[in-house]
Write an enzyme that holds these catalytic residues in place. Structure first.
Site, mmCIF file in Angstrom:
data_model
loop_
_atom_site.group_PDB
_atom_site.id
_atom_site.type_symbol
_atom_site.label_atom_id
_atom_site.label_comp_id
_atom_site.label_asym_id
_atom_site.label_seq_id
_atom_site.Cartn_x
_atom_site.Cartn_y
_atom_site.Cartn_z
ATOM 1 N N LYS A 48 0.850 -1.211 -0.279
ATOM 2 C CA LYS A 48 -0.095 -0.099 -0.104
ATOM 3 C C LYS A 48 0.830 1.122 -0.015
ATOM 4 O O LYS A 48 2.029 1.165 0.255
ATOM 5 C CB LYS A 48 -0.916 0.004 1.188
ATOM 6 C CG LYS A 48 -0.075 -0.066 2.547
ATOM 7 C CD LYS A 48 -1.294 -0.276 3.780
ATOM 8 C CE LYS A 48 -0.327 -0.547 5.254
ATOM 9 N NZ LYS A 48 -1.291 -0.913 5.976
ATOM 10 N N ARG A 146 -11.562 -0.006 13.987
ATOM 11 C CA ARG A 146 -10.949 0.652 12.686
ATOM 12 C C ARG A 146 -11.852 0.089 11.736
ATOM 13 O O ARG A 146 -12.908 0.788 11.278
ATOM 14 C CB ARG A 146 -9.470 0.392 12.597
ATOM 15 C CG ARG A 146 -8.750 1.579 12.654
ATOM 16 C CD ARG A 146 -7.299 1.348 12.467
ATOM 17 N NE ARG A 146 -6.789 0.140 11.498
ATOM 18 C CZ ARG A 146 -5.619 0.261 11.115
ATOM 19 N NH1 ARG A 146 -4.788 1.069 11.379
ATOM 20 N NH2 ARG A 146 -5.423 -0.968 10.466
ATOM 21 N N TYR A 268 16.589 27.848 13.217
ATOM 22 C CA TYR A 268 15.362 28.606 13.760
ATOM 23 C C TYR A 268 15.035 28.561 15.187
ATOM 24 O O TYR A 268 15.492 27.619 15.837
ATOM 25 C CB TYR A 268 14.098 28.086 13.007
ATOM 26 C CG TYR A 268 13.945 28.283 11.595
ATOM 27 C CD1 TYR A 268 13.660 29.687 11.253
ATOM 28 C CD2 TYR A 268 13.836 27.513 10.492
ATOM 29 C CE1 TYR A 268 13.231 30.087 9.928
ATOM 30 C CE2 TYR A 268 13.499 27.882 9.341
ATOM 31 C CZ TYR A 268 13.332 29.164 8.762
ATOM 32 O OH TYR A 268 13.185 29.423 7.519
ATOM 33 N N MET A 316 12.883 23.370 6.510
ATOM 34 C CA MET A 316 12.195 22.635 5.210
ATOM 35 C C MET A 316 13.081 22.067 4.522
ATOM 36 O O MET A 316 12.896 21.018 3.840
ATOM 37 C CB MET A 316 11.183 23.602 4.732
ATOM 38 C CG MET A 316 10.246 23.216 3.669
ATOM 39 S SD MET A 316 9.216 24.255 2.722
ATOM 40 C CE MET A 316 8.302 24.970 3.919
HETATM 41 C C1 LIG Z 1 -0.209 -1.994 6.705
HETATM 42 C C2 LIG Z 1 -0.978 -3.256 6.959
HETATM 43 C C3 LIG Z 1 -0.050 -4.486 7.076
HETATM 44 C C4 LIG Z 1 1.363 -4.306 7.213
HETATM 45 O O1 LIG Z 1 1.931 -3.889 8.268
HETATM 46 P P1 LIG Z 1 3.186 -3.807 8.886
HETATM 47 O O2 LIG Z 1 3.402 -3.200 10.031
HETATM 48 O O3 LIG Z 1 3.970 -2.829 7.613
HETATM 49 O O4 LIG Z 1 3.809 -5.093 8.568
HETATM 50 C C5 LIG Z 1 -0.639 -5.611 7.419
HETATM 51 N N1 LIG Z 1 -2.131 -5.637 7.358
HETATM 52 C C6 LIG Z 1 -3.020 -4.782 7.274
HETATM 53 C C7 LIG Z 1 -4.409 -4.678 7.524
HETATM 54 C C8 LIG Z 1 -2.335 -3.529 7.197
HETATM 55 O O5 LIG Z 1 -3.220 -2.296 7.206
#
Ligand SMILES: *Cc1c(COP(=O)(O)O)cnc(C)c1O
Length: 379
Positions: A48, A146, A268, A316
């Protein structure tokens, strides 16, 4: 890459003031390591957010070449992009399928992770209407609040399982809230809830573990594991074994050097003053590039293997390093310093910046060049 240019000029061909090198051999080594640690469970790949910012179009085919057959993305658009480079793989979309997106799922052969009873019914209708075999996964909420079917929704589905006969149930999954804390009682509680809910449903392959879950013991592996960050070199359990192979090397260019007296303020807010006569190097990276502002006063880079601390706040576009401990002449404008690499991992950077490796990875900016290496051994 070194840019030891005598007059410190940046070459016009340089697209930006830094370079991110992504080692696809290291990525595959991490995949194979996890796969062998969880066997006989299947190891999927979570790609993702454009493979955590590393470029899904390069990462996913490399994982497929290492044997990965199932992939997870968050959004259908990410699945569409992935399908273009992975004609064969099973692609799961974690956020599920909303009605407006159904054609995208059909056109690109995407499998939703169904998160509610509504989504299950809609997918069943779609499967009946299209007359196609449309595998999908089911997400059960086991305490994270969630996404996923609640206990009540699972009970409703158990009482009327007709929708589940309209499509192949390819996977029943849930997600752990505290997998990075092995001693957390929540892990066992979620596993028990998962088993209890899953038992109400028709038999299907099961999945519970993210990267950290892969290292909670066999009881958490089930049929398929879903690592993300560990593939990219993050430790499943920060501060503990196992360590993964570093995948990233991030270098930034020194723009300017200056000598300052003891007591001089830096950056800064004049929030830090040097305590000795110091040599400072200003590098071309900042929070706009993903060098987190939380690394103000606490980050460090490596120059010839020597740790050089960040002085003052991260700006930045700029960071100032204290290079007083290096021999004069070792650092010149135009040379590179290492922000991430074998000696400075994403977990080190995350800990120094008060965040997690996932945040460091997905925050990496777009103003520096990216290069992929493979088939040339480790650097
Ligand atoms: C992002 C995610 C993962 C992977 O998590 P990591 O901590 O990066 O291994 C697995 N399952 C779900 C549902 C996720 O949202």
């Amino acid at each position: 890459m070194r840019r030891d240019d005598p007059d410190g000029a940046r070459r016009p061909a340089d697209p930006a003031a830094g370079l991110l090198t992504i080692d696809l051999d290291a990525l595959r080594a991490n995949y194979r390591r996890i796969q062998s640690d969880v066997a006989p469970a299947e190891c999927a790949g979570v790609v993702k957010a454009d493979a955590y910012g590393l470029g899904a179009a390069r990462i996913a085919p490399a994982l497929a070449a290492a044997g990965c057959r199932s992939f997870f993305v968050a959004l259908p658009e990410e699945g569409m992009t992935l399908r273009a480079v992975l004609p064969q793989a099973r692609i799961y979309v974690l956020e599920g399928c909303l009605r407006n997106d159904q054609n995208l799922f059909l056109d690109h052969d995407l499998s939703p992770v169904l998160n509610s009873l509504h989504q299950v019914r809609d997918w069943a209708d779609l499967a009946r209407r299209s007359g196609r075999r449309l595998p999908a996964a089911l997400h059960l909420d086991t305490g994270m609040a969630r996404l996923g079917l609640s206990g009540d929704e699972v009970a409703a589905l158990a009482a009327d399982p007709a929708p589940l006969r309209a499509f192949p149930l390819a996977l029943v999954m849930s997600h752990l809230a505290c997998a990075d804390t092995p001693e957390a009682e929540m892990n066992a509680a979620q596993r028990a809830a998962f088993l209890r809910l899953k038992a109400c449903l028709p038999p299907a392959p099961a999945s519970l573990a993210n990267s950290a879950g892969c290292y909670l013991g066999r009881a958490y592996h089930f049929d398929l594991v879903r690592p993300g960050v560990a593939l990219y070199g993050g430790r499943p359990h920060p501060g503990r074994e196992p360590a993964m192979t570093p995948v990233l090397r991030w270098e930034a260019v020194v723009l300017q050097l200056r000598e300052v007296p003891a007591g001089a303020a830096v950056g800064y807010g004049a929030s830090e003053r040097v305590t000795r006569p110091s040599r400072l190097a200003t590098i071309a990276v900042g929070y706009a590039d993903g060098y987190k502002r939380g690394l103000s006063h606490s980050g460090a880079a490596l120059i010839d293997g020597v740790r050089v601390p960040v002085v003052g706040r991260v700006s930045m576009d700029l960071v100032t390093l204290d290079v007083t401990d290096l021999p004069p002449g070792a650092v010149r404008p135009g040379r590179c310093v290492e922000l991430l690499g074998a000696g400075l991992t994403i977990d080190d950077l995350a800990a120094a910046g008060g965040t997690i490796a996932h945040d460091v990875l997905t925050g990496l900016g777009r103003r520096f060049a990216r290069a992929y290496t493979e088939g040339q051994g480790r650097r």
